[in-house]
Scaffold this active site. Structure first.
Site, mmCIF file in Angstrom:
data_model
loop_
_atom_site.group_PDB
_atom_site.id
_atom_site.type_symbol
_atom_site.label_atom_id
_atom_site.label_comp_id
_atom_site.label_asym_id
_atom_site.label_seq_id
_atom_site.Cartn_x
_atom_site.Cartn_y
_atom_site.Cartn_z
ATOM 1 N N THR A 53 40.745 15.435 -23.074
ATOM 2 C CA THR A 53 42.166 15.509 -22.728
ATOM 3 C C THR A 53 42.585 14.294 -21.908
ATOM 4 O OG1 THR A 53 42.273 17.925 -22.835
ATOM 5 C CG2 THR A 53 43.938 16.826 -21.502
ATOM 6 N N GLN A 72 35.688 17.897 -31.884
ATOM 7 C CA GLN A 72 34.990 18.955 -32.611
ATOM 8 C C GLN A 72 33.949 18.426 -33.594
ATOM 9 O OE1 GLN A 72 35.073 22.103 -31.964
ATOM 10 N NE2 GLN A 72 36.784 22.089 -30.524
ATOM 11 N N HIS A 122 31.129 18.959 -23.335
ATOM 12 C CA HIS A 122 30.898 20.408 -23.369
ATOM 13 C C HIS A 122 31.069 21.020 -24.753
ATOM 14 C CE1 HIS A 122 35.024 22.285 -23.512
ATOM 15 N NE2 HIS A 122 35.353 21.047 -23.217
ATOM 16 N N CYS A 125 42.719 26.653 -25.370
ATOM 17 C CA CYS A 125 43.818 26.185 -24.524
ATOM 18 C C CYS A 125 45.111 26.945 -24.776
ATOM 19 C CB CYS A 125 44.054 24.689 -24.769
ATOM 20 S SG CYS A 125 42.604 23.684 -24.422
#
Length: 379
Positions: free
Chosen positions: A75, A180, A202, A325
């Protein structure tokens, strides 16, 4: 296996840290805790380790170490790439897609308020991008095309090389969100024509709170830093480095490079088995492309069953109705809506995302439990 046994099938939201990643990180909390920017011996030892980790990150994507900027995650990396490029450019047009992550869409909304024109292009009903249509959208005034490599909700994989060729033919740059895809499929940023690339540890068995932005040397990109302070990382991202996080990200990259093929074979078989069995339930169907998608993900619609109700009923089986999210709301997924699903079908869809630690026993139990619950909830 009992109902108390925890089964985690939400690996697109986050993953369990690999034991070897954690083991590699721990000394940097307790023994090698010096600031890597310090000039004393302890600091130089840490700096050496950080440089090795950055080499591991670069190596996974076919990059050079000086093309890597460490961030707190994808992000932040996306914000730095989009806002940083916009602040340093005279071009005012950006193209992205309606199925992108909120980190892209919300940043683009912010950029619109700064006087930029943003084209939110649609996708085909299977979630893939019509490259021919893109050719009509990209002009000499286009600064940037932004696209994810693999969709977080459906797993759909886009033809990045073809998209980059369209962008470059008109003098535009390509920003690719590989959050991803990284660690799951082989990526060579230069071969694919990617100018900037984002990732988060992560999502592939590394720690939370660490990620990176790749900025191609070849593309001669000028970025304006968005965090000011000590001037770290060539004045592009000030702040004391998260040394344990960087070490963990580097180790996750190293493990991914060696385990990628094994993961794909084993996890892919489990995903296919899960999907095949769940599609035996009357009326169910897969959302997104079946042909072009990442091997660990299936997004299945169970018509007439509210996904929130099914998720609660599944108890210790962790699955998702969409992006982590956006899961705090009961609104239909913007990704599934972009594919043309009705509100009802979008709200009846479940994402199953498998990972390195998923077992056949867990998949067998999940198939049995989901089938029983769907039949009960539609009775």
């Amino acid at each position: 296996m009992t109902n108390e046994y925890k089964i985690y099938l939400d690996n697109n939201a986050t993953t369990k840290i690999d034991h070897n990643v954690l083991k590699t990180m721990l000394p940097y909390f307790t023994e090698f805790y010096a600031n890597g920017n310090s000039s004393h011996l302890d600091g130089l030892v840490v700096k050496d380790s950080v440089e090795n980790a950055i080499f591991q990150i670069a190596d996974l994507i076919g990059a050079q170490e000086n093309e890597i900027i460490v961030t707190s995650g994808a992000t932040e990396a996306l914000n730095l790439a989009i806002k940083g490029l916009a602040a340093a450019s005279s071009k005012k047009k950006i193209i992205t897609f309606t199925t992108e992550h909120k980190a892209v869409l919300d940043t683009c909304k912010y950029i619109e308020n700064q006087g930029f024109e943003v084209d939110y292009s649609g996708v085909k009903s299977d979630g893939t991008i019509n490259v021919e249509n893109l050719k009509d959208s990209v002009t000499e005034e286009t600064l940037l095309v932004i696209v994810m490599m693999s969709n977080n909700e459906t797993g759909t994989v886009h033809d990045i090389k073809a998209i980059s060729e369209v962008a470059h033919a008109n003098g535009a740059l390509l920003l690719c969100d590989t959050t991803q895809a990284i660690g799951k499929i082989a990526i060579n940023a230069e071969d694919l024509g990617i100018d900037m690339l984002t990732l988060s540890a992560h999502k592939f068995y590394g720690p939370k709170g660490i990620g990176a932005l790749y900025v191609s040397n070849k593309s001669r990109i000028k970025l304006s830093g968005q965090i000011h302070g000590g001037g770290q990382q060539r004045n592009l991202r000030s702040g004391t480095l998260n040394v344990p996080g960087i070490i963990g990200l580097g180790k996750a990259c190293e493990i991914a490079k060696s385990e990628m093929q094994n993961d794909e074979t084993r996890i892919g078989k489990l995903r296919d088995y899960l999907e095949t069995e769940l599609l035996k339930i009357d009326g169910t169907f897969v959302n997104g492309s079946v042909k072009n998608r990442i091997y660990n993900t299936t997004n299945i619609c169970f018509p007439g069953v509210w996904s929130e109700q099914l998720i609660i009923a599944l108890g210790n089986i962790s699955v998702s109705s969409g992006s982590a999210c956006s899961s705090v709301t009961s609104k239909p997924s913007h990704v599934l809506k972009a594919l043309g699903l009705s509100d009802e079908d979008a709200l009846s869809s479940i994402r199953f995302s498998l990972g390195r630690f998923t077992t056949l026993e867990e998949i067998d139990f999940t198939i049995k439990k989901v089938t029983e619950l769907v039949h009960h909830l539609t009775a």
